[in-house]
Scaffold this active site. Structure first.
Site, PDB file in Angstrom:
ATOM      1  N   TYR A 106       0.832  -1.203   0.000  1.00  0.00           N
ATOM      2  CA  TYR A 106       0.000   0.000   0.000  1.00  0.00           C
ATOM      3  C   TYR A 106       0.869   1.256   0.000  1.00  0.00           C
ATOM      4  CZ  TYR A 106      -3.489   3.438   1.386  1.00  0.00           C
ATOM      5  OH  TYR A 106      -4.296   4.548   1.428  1.00  0.00           O
ATOM      6  N   LYS A 116       1.011   4.344  -2.808  1.00  0.00           N
ATOM      7  CA  LYS A 116       0.766   5.752  -2.495  1.00  0.00           C
ATOM      8  C   LYS A 116       2.019   6.604  -2.725  1.00  0.00           C
ATOM      9  CE  LYS A 116      -3.583   5.638  -1.608  1.00  0.00           C
ATOM     10  NZ  LYS A 116      -4.546   6.348  -2.485  1.00  0.00           N
TER      11      LYS A 116
END
Length: 264
Positions: A165, A169
């Protein structure tokens, strides 16, 4: 609503991905209160209908009018994204503001399943880039437009349990920063909103439906909620055309970093 100059947004058309719940849904309702038209995109058609109804109620509540177009589509499927401009055009609309809100995380494993990794990158990075490229062309042609990308504190600092994740990002943040520089000779605004802890269904997905684990993430402190981030999105969009809030980092008051927070 006093912090917003709604005259700047009235009549504009806003496309919001991931609009069926959470931050996307809250953002749709708040944009409706400004008199903006909405193009709501998500995979869950029934949820989209519910958000559309809430947006239409929001128009009525403030005595404004606007169109709401819902599009059932998956940001991972480029062929579905490619058809969006024509669907918008058929409704007599033209997108002025793109809000890339769709995003997700699955698991906290150090080495996740390949399918989960692919889903995160396809949703959080590749789909976002593809849709942005579609509308950058349109915005260049009309010499106007605003792109708002939903990043995360995970794009500022990596943390244990978030390898994939955080990577997605960080990629989003790099894309946003590069796009900002590449479009510096245009009137197109490029914005990244980076929230910290926001309590939505996001954590439930991360923990694969385990609500107890998801609730424990926010236990002992007051996290942000979807409406808090919606306010920041609409606020950045409502700035004068020459003002670009290039990056906005938003935390609950008892959070300082991805892993440092105070709990009672």
């Amino acid at each position: 609503m006093s912090v917003f100059n709604t005259d700047r947004l009235a009549g504009k058309t806003v496309l919001i991905t991931g609009a069926s719940a959470g931050i996307g849904a809250a953002t749709a309702v708040l944009f409706a209160r400004t008199g903006a038209n909405l193009v709501l995109l998500a995979r869950r058609a029934e949820n989209l209908k519910a958000v559309k109804a809430k947006a239409e109620d929001a128009y009525k509540a403030v005595g404004k009018e606007g169109k709401v177009l819902t599009i059932e589509a998956d940001v991972r499927k480029f062929e579905e994204l490619d058809g969006i401009p024509e669907k918008v055009k058929e409704e007599g609309l033209e997108v002025d503001i793109l809000v890339n809100n769709a995003g997700m995380v699955k698991g906290t494993e150090q080495v996740g399943a390949d399918a989960d990794i692919t889903q995160m990158f396809d949703t959080n990075v590749l789909g976002l880039i593809h849709l942005t490229q579609i509308f950058v062309k349109q915005f260049k042609a009309k010499q106007a437009g605003t792109i708002i990308n939903l990043g995360s504190i995970a794009g500022r600092e990596p943390y244990a349990g978030g390898a994939i994740y955080c990577a997605t990002k960080h990629a989003l943040s790099a894309f946003n920063g590069s796009l900002l520089r590449e479009l510096v000779n245009t009137p197109i605004r490029v914005i990244e909103i980076q929230p910290g802890m926001v309590e939505t269904e996001f954590s439930v997905v991360r923990f694969r439906g385990d609500k107890e684990k998801a609730d424990n993430v926010y236990k002992g402190l007051q996290p942000l909620v979807a409406e808090d981030i919606a306010e920041e999105i609409v606020w950045t969009a409502s700035r004068p055309p020459h003002v670009n809030i290039a990056q906005l980092f938003v935390l609950p008051v008892n959070q300082a970093t991805a892993t440092l927070n105070y709990r009672k």
